[in-house]
Write an enzyme that holds these catalytic residues in place. Structure first.
Site, short mmCIF file in Angstrom:
data_model
loop_
_atom_site.label_atom_id
_atom_site.label_comp_id
_atom_site.label_asym_id
_atom_site.label_seq_id
_atom_site.Cartn_x
_atom_site.Cartn_y
_atom_site.Cartn_z
N ASP A 9 4.89 -7.58 0.48
CA ASP A 9 4.62 -6.26 0.85
C ASP A 9 4.72 -6.31 2.31
O ASP A 9 5.03 -7.39 3.01
CB ASP A 9 3.25 -6.00 0.59
CG ASP A 9 2.68 -4.67 1.19
OD1 ASP A 9 3.26 -3.45 0.93
OD2 ASP A 9 1.66 -4.76 2.01
N ASP A 11 3.58 -3.77 5.36
CA ASP A 11 2.31 -3.37 6.37
C ASP A 11 1.02 -4.43 5.57
O ASP A 11 0.75 -4.32 4.58
CB ASP A 11 2.13 -2.04 6.23
CG ASP A 11 1.02 -1.65 6.98
OD1 ASP A 11 0.58 -2.24 7.94
OD2 ASP A 11 0.47 -0.54 6.79
N GLY A 46 -1.17 0.80 2.32
CA GLY A 46 -0.09 0.81 0.92
C GLY A 46 -0.13 1.98 0.20
O GLY A 46 0.75 2.19 -0.67
N ILE A 47 -0.55 3.26 0.74
CA ILE A 47 -0.56 4.51 0.16
C ILE A 47 0.69 5.21 0.60
O ILE A 47 0.89 5.47 1.88
CB ILE A 47 -1.84 5.36 0.47
CG1 ILE A 47 -3.09 4.50 -0.22
CG2 ILE A 47 -1.87 6.81 -0.19
CD1 ILE A 47 -3.36 4.26 -1.72
N ARG A 49 3.50 8.11 2.00
CA ARG A 49 3.09 9.18 2.70
C ARG A 49 2.65 10.42 2.47
O ARG A 49 1.54 10.89 2.98
CB ARG A 49 4.80 9.44 3.59
CG ARG A 49 4.59 10.26 4.90
CD ARG A 49 5.97 10.46 5.55
NE ARG A 49 6.95 9.36 5.59
CZ ARG A 49 8.15 9.51 5.84
NH1 ARG A 49 8.75 10.44 5.97
NH2 ARG A 49 8.86 8.16 5.63
N SER A 114 6.96 1.77 2.46
CA SER A 114 7.38 2.68 3.37
C SER A 114 8.95 2.79 3.36
O SER A 114 9.77 1.84 2.95
CB SER A 114 7.12 1.85 4.77
OG SER A 114 7.93 2.43 5.73
N ASN A 116 10.54 3.39 5.95
CA ASN A 116 11.09 2.98 7.24
C ASN A 116 10.94 1.45 7.20
O ASN A 116 11.30 0.70 8.23
CB ASN A 116 9.95 3.51 8.33
CG ASN A 116 9.95 5.09 8.53
OD1 ASN A 116 10.74 5.61 8.87
ND2 ASN A 116 8.89 5.45 8.31
N ASP A 168 -1.47 -6.89 0.53
CA ASP A 168 -2.81 -6.77 1.17
C ASP A 168 -3.51 -5.50 0.69
O ASP A 168 -4.76 -5.20 1.23
CB ASP A 168 -2.77 -6.62 2.47
CG ASP A 168 -2.22 -5.26 2.69
OD1 ASP A 168 -1.17 -5.05 2.35
OD2 ASP A 168 -2.70 -4.52 3.89
P1 B16 Z 1 6.09 5.65 5.46
P2 B16 Z 1 3.37 -1.17 2.69
C1 B16 Z 1 2.71 1.47 3.56
O1 B16 Z 1 3.39 0.28 3.75
C2 B16 Z 1 1.65 1.68 4.54
O2 B16 Z 1 0.67 0.59 4.11
C3 B16 Z 1 1.11 2.98 4.32
O3 B16 Z 1 0.17 3.13 5.40
C4 B16 Z 1 2.19 3.94 4.69
O4 B16 Z 1 1.67 5.43 4.55
C5 B16 Z 1 3.31 3.74 3.58
O5 B16 Z 1 3.63 2.33 3.73
C6 B16 Z 1 4.49 4.90 3.55
O6 B16 Z 1 5.26 4.50 4.82
O7 B16 Z 1 5.49 6.90 6.03
O8 B16 Z 1 7.05 4.69 6.59
O9 B16 Z 1 7.34 5.85 4.45
O10 B16 Z 1 1.95 -1.70 3.02
O11 B16 Z 1 3.58 -0.62 1.33
O12 B16 Z 1 4.37 -2.14 3.32
MG MG Z 2 0.40 -3.27 2.57
#
Ligand code: B16
Ligand code: MG
Length: 217
Positions: A9, A11, A46-47, A49, A114, A116, A168
């Protein structure tokens, strides 16, 4: 047991983008006049957007057009903030573990919700250490569905039982278990206690010890 690959993962595991997500959501919430705290942001770990925005709105009515505009606005703020990210932002122990995995002839993939994620791993300077990238654009069903990790394993040409997912977030551990993966949870037992192995972080996590821990789990 025949572990051939690791799926990370992003973030909260390889780096801490949660602070930048928080700042983006907080700026949007302030503009919309909605209270939003750091504690509430923890629930967005991990949630994806859209689900994050719906959580932030706490049941306030919104049209699809408004939802799209607010997600785009938050993402523009987030993109502005992540310009600050550099190789110094890789979390302690993560780069060393990626290097060890590569040196041992095992594979590594990214499994992040994400959209991004690619930009972030480029800025962190760890893209060359990853054999595959599965991100928020790769699948439709997000965590806790196992699809993202299955997509990553397929790219590595490995079966779930040959891969370890490092996560995480509770939703991420559930997704990995649902897919039949080995799991390492980073953080408190209350959050990732369902994982095969639980560690506070990747600091001092050596490959040999991780594999030994999974064997006895
Ligand atoms: P984005 P992970 C997640 O990353 C973030 O923990 C979460 O807070 C965010 O909303 C999600 O990615 C989507 O991100 O807006 O950049 O598409 O923990 O899955 O790496
Ligand atoms: Mg994460």
């Amino acid at each position: 047991m025949s572990i051939r690959g690791f799926i990370f993962d992003l973030d909260g595991v390889l780096t801490d983008t949660a602070e930048y997500h928080y700042r983006g959501w907080k700026r949007l919430a302030d503009e919309l006049g909605i209270p939003f705290t750091r504690e509430e942001n923890e629930a967005l770990r991990g949630i994806p957007r859209r689900e994050s925005l719906l959580t932030l709105l706490k049941g306030r009515p919104a049209t699809e057009e408004q939802l799209q505009e607010w997600m785009a606005r938050k993402n523009a703020y987030y993109l502005e903030y992540i310009r600050e990210i550099s190789p110094a932002d890789v979390l302690p122990g993560a780069r060393e573990l990626l290097e060890e995995i590569r040196a041992a002839g095992l594979k590594s993939a990214l499994g992040s919700a994400s959209k991004n994620a690619r930009e972030v791993i480029e800025r962190l300077g760890i893209a060359p250490l990853l054999d595959a990238v599965s991100d928020g654009n790769s699948v439709t069903r997000q965590k806790p569905a196992p699809d993202l990790f299955l997509h990553a394993a397929a790219q590595l040409q490995l079966s779930p039982w040959q891969c370890v997912v490092v996560e995480d977030a509770a939703a991420g551990i559930e997704a990995a278990l649902a897919g039949g993966f080995w799991t390492i949870g980073l953080g408190p037992q209350t959050r990732v206690g369902r994982a095969h192995v639980v560690l506070p972080s990747l600091q001092d996590a050596r490959l040999e010890n991780l594999l030994a821990g999974l064997k006895t789990s």
